[in-house]
Design a protein around this motif. Sequence first.
Motif, PDB file in Angstrom:
ATOM      1  N   MET A  38       0.810  -1.213   0.000  1.00 40.46           N
ATOM      2  CA  MET A  38       0.000   0.000   0.000  1.00 40.46           C
ATOM      3  C   MET A  38       0.847   1.269   0.000  1.00 40.46           C
ATOM      4  SD  MET A  38      -2.847  -1.291   2.763  1.00 40.46           S
ATOM      5  CE  MET A  38      -3.817   0.206   2.651  1.00 40.46           C
TER       6      MET A  38
ATOM      7  N   PRO B 178      -4.268   0.534  -6.759  1.00 45.75           N
ATOM      8  CA  PRO B 178      -5.353   1.462  -6.444  1.00 45.75           C
ATOM      9  C   PRO B 178      -5.274   2.696  -7.324  1.00 45.75           C
ATOM     10  CG  PRO B 178      -3.626   1.632  -4.808  1.00 45.75           C
ATOM     11  CD  PRO B 178      -3.250   0.489  -5.706  1.00 45.75           C
TER      12      PRO B 178
ATOM     13  N   GLY C   7      -7.292  -6.355   1.362  1.00 42.22           N
ATOM     14  CA  GLY C   7      -6.691  -5.199   2.010  1.00 42.22           C
ATOM     15  C   GLY C   7      -5.483  -4.644   1.308  1.00 42.22           C
ATOM     16  N   SER C   8      -5.124  -5.227   0.156  1.00 46.45           N
ATOM     17  CA  SER C   8      -3.873  -4.840  -0.493  1.00 46.45           C
ATOM     18  C   SER C   8      -4.039  -3.844  -1.627  1.00 46.45           C
ATOM     19  CB  SER C   8      -3.181  -6.085  -1.052  1.00 46.45           C
ATOM     20  OG  SER C   8      -3.950  -6.658  -2.093  1.00 46.45           O
TER      21      SER C   8
ATOM     22  N   SER D  11      -6.454  -0.953  -1.616  1.00 44.63           N
ATOM     23  CA  SER D  11      -7.203   0.266  -1.315  1.00 44.63           C
ATOM     24  C   SER D  11      -6.312   1.498  -1.428  1.00 44.63           C
ATOM     25  CB  SER D  11      -7.788   0.201   0.091  1.00 44.63           C
ATOM     26  OG  SER D  11      -8.645  -0.900   0.235  1.00 44.63           O
TER      27      SER D  11
ATOM     28  N   ARG E  64     -11.731   5.508   8.270  1.00 42.48           N
ATOM     29  CA  ARG E  64     -11.578   4.118   8.677  1.00 42.48           C
ATOM     30  C   ARG E  64     -12.835   3.308   8.356  1.00 42.48           C
ATOM     31  NH1 ARG E  64      -8.843   6.754  12.994  1.00 42.48           N
ATOM     32  NH2 ARG E  64     -10.650   6.603  14.382  1.00 42.48           N
TER      33      ARG E  64
ATOM     34  N   PHE F  15     -12.888   2.704   4.684  1.00 49.19           N
ATOM     35  CA  PHE F  15     -11.929   1.643   4.349  1.00 49.19           C
ATOM     36  C   PHE F  15     -12.563   0.271   4.542  1.00 49.19           C
ATOM     37  CE2 PHE F  15      -8.829  -1.502   5.764  1.00 49.19           C
ATOM     38  CZ  PHE F  15      -7.930  -1.487   4.712  1.00 49.19           C
TER      39      PHE F  15
ATOM     40  N   GLU G   9     -15.011  -0.442   1.734  1.00 50.22           N
ATOM     41  CA  GLU G   9     -14.476  -0.529   0.375  1.00 50.22           C
ATOM     42  C   GLU G   9     -13.317  -1.506   0.196  1.00 50.22           C
ATOM     43  OE1 GLU G   9     -15.447   4.052  -1.104  1.00 50.22           O
ATOM     44  OE2 GLU G   9     -13.371   3.446  -0.687  1.00 50.22           O
ATOM     45  N   THR G  10     -12.669  -1.916   1.275  1.00 53.14           N
ATOM     46  CA  THR G  10     -11.406  -2.632   1.116  1.00 53.14           C
ATOM     47  C   THR G  10     -11.543  -3.933   0.344  1.00 53.14           C
ATOM     48  OG1 THR G  10      -9.472  -3.504   2.279  1.00 53.14           O
ATOM     49  CG2 THR G  10     -11.604  -3.757   3.405  1.00 53.14           C
ATOM     50  N   THR G  11     -12.609  -4.723   0.623  1.00 55.77           N
ATOM     51  CA  THR G  11     -12.755  -5.969  -0.122  1.00 55.77           C
ATOM     52  C   THR G  11     -13.114  -5.697  -1.577  1.00 55.77           C
ATOM     53  OG1 THR G  11     -15.020  -6.162   0.698  1.00 55.77           O
ATOM     54  CG2 THR G  11     -13.330  -7.388   1.866  1.00 55.77           C
TER      55      THR G  11
ATOM     56  N   SER H  29     -10.092  -5.085  -3.490  1.00 56.15           N
ATOM     57  CA  SER H  29      -9.366  -6.336  -3.694  1.00 56.15           C
ATOM     58  C   SER H  29     -10.018  -7.203  -4.769  1.00 56.15           C
ATOM     59  CB  SER H  29      -9.280  -7.118  -2.385  1.00 56.15           C
ATOM     60  OG  SER H  29      -8.529  -6.402  -1.421  1.00 56.15           O
TER      61      SER H  29
ATOM     62  N   GLN I  46     -10.814 -12.445   1.461  1.00 58.56           N
ATOM     63  CA  GLN I  46     -11.793 -11.482   0.966  1.00 58.56           C
ATOM     64  C   GLN I  46     -13.206 -12.023   1.126  1.00 58.56           C
ATOM     65  OE1 GLN I  46     -10.770 -10.212  -3.070  1.00 58.56           O
ATOM     66  NE2 GLN I  46      -8.625 -10.761  -2.711  1.00 58.56           N
TER      67      GLN I  46
END
Length: 439
Positions: free
Chosen positions: A121, A191, A223-224, A226, A236, A239, A242-244, A247, A273
């Motif tokens: 990230m 991202p 998580g890699s 975003s 937070r 995050f 949206e994080t999944t 991914s 995920q």
Amino acid sequence: MNEGQHRNGGHAMKDVHTANDVHTGDEGHPGTAGRYTVISADCHAGADLLDYRPYLEKRHHDAFDDWAATYVNPYEDLLADTADRNWNSARRLAELEADGIVAEVLFPNTIPPFFPAASLMAPIPTREEYERRWAGLRAHNRWLADFCAQAPGRRAGIAQILLNDVQDAVDEVRWARENGLHGGILLPGVPPGSGVPELYSRAYDPLWAVCAELGMPVNHHGGSASPPLGEEPAARAVFMVETTWFSHRALWHLVFGGAFNRHPDLQLVLTEQGSGWIPGVLEMLDYYHGRLVSAASRAATAESKFGAGLAASMGRGPSEVWQANCYVGASFMRPHEVPLRGRIGLEKIMWGSDYPHDEGTRPYSREALRAAFSGVPAGEVAAMVGGNAARLYGFDLAALAAVAARVGPTVAEVAQPLAEPPPDATSPAFAPGGRVRVW
């Protein structure tokens, strides 16, 4: 040791297993003692910070000393007394065996040299910074090869790469395969604003080609991918929402980009995920694929340009590509996801404990397996908790049989429903309720 002195840590593993090729006895149940061979498809490891130094080329030692002297680790779990779970081989084997796990797929966890934060990230502003971080990732990979060699046949290490220089990445994939890192590669996220081409770009074809050639799975961890959002409470929360999704993007980028059509032996793994989203997303991708391909045949429509060339580039529809080329690392699989195994593809699912993370199932992996898989036929459980991972990552199930006979959870044990979760369990595997997510 320096790079020139690095010893080959590779250990041959058998690569040929069928989808349900699990260690079975004459009665057809897993294990000669009725035990499952559990392979965690999602674990994490890395060196203690200063232990990376010997794996750097000497020309980087002074810069490393300066960096390490001022570096402040941002992660509480890497500062705790239990941080050595990441690199203490004996402790790790003992704790995994106590948890019923005989082998593991190793994603990174600790911070490699010259990175300000998690490696996947962190933006790379200059070529000079790229060179430093690339040296740091290569040091991690060389440490990991030695770490895997400490437990022959029981660890499939995943090599880290960067996408800024595709030829560097290709060369590292070849090194990794030659030195025993049979877990494949960890695909960095791309991202928005990353400064490198999107994953659907043909610029990455040399990377896909070498991974397909060598049987190196391309792993994309949750998580890699975003973009940086800041530390405000709203950031937070966003995050987490949206994080999944960020991914998941690797799936449709590679599918619509035609990577699997040009490289039919390429294998993509989406790990930590969840898995409940997969049927719904495949339906959505199939819908857009059909709609755009159909529109491309009617030049008068407004959508015709969006589907132009798509059919020829992809070759097959998204669901067909999924069944041929894709897998899910279903970390701490939850009970509401298990009934979807037929739609996901039973042979595509690989359970993971996420050791040594707080959200992992240790020390209650047996209870997590009961919560998820009680009532599921033993052959299906065996595939999801070990057989599929053995087939993809090249573990030799016969060689693991003795350990499984000693520590693996029994078929009868996993078949017993879990009435109540352990009161101090921290894993989402034990979260109450749960619905299938389709986004």
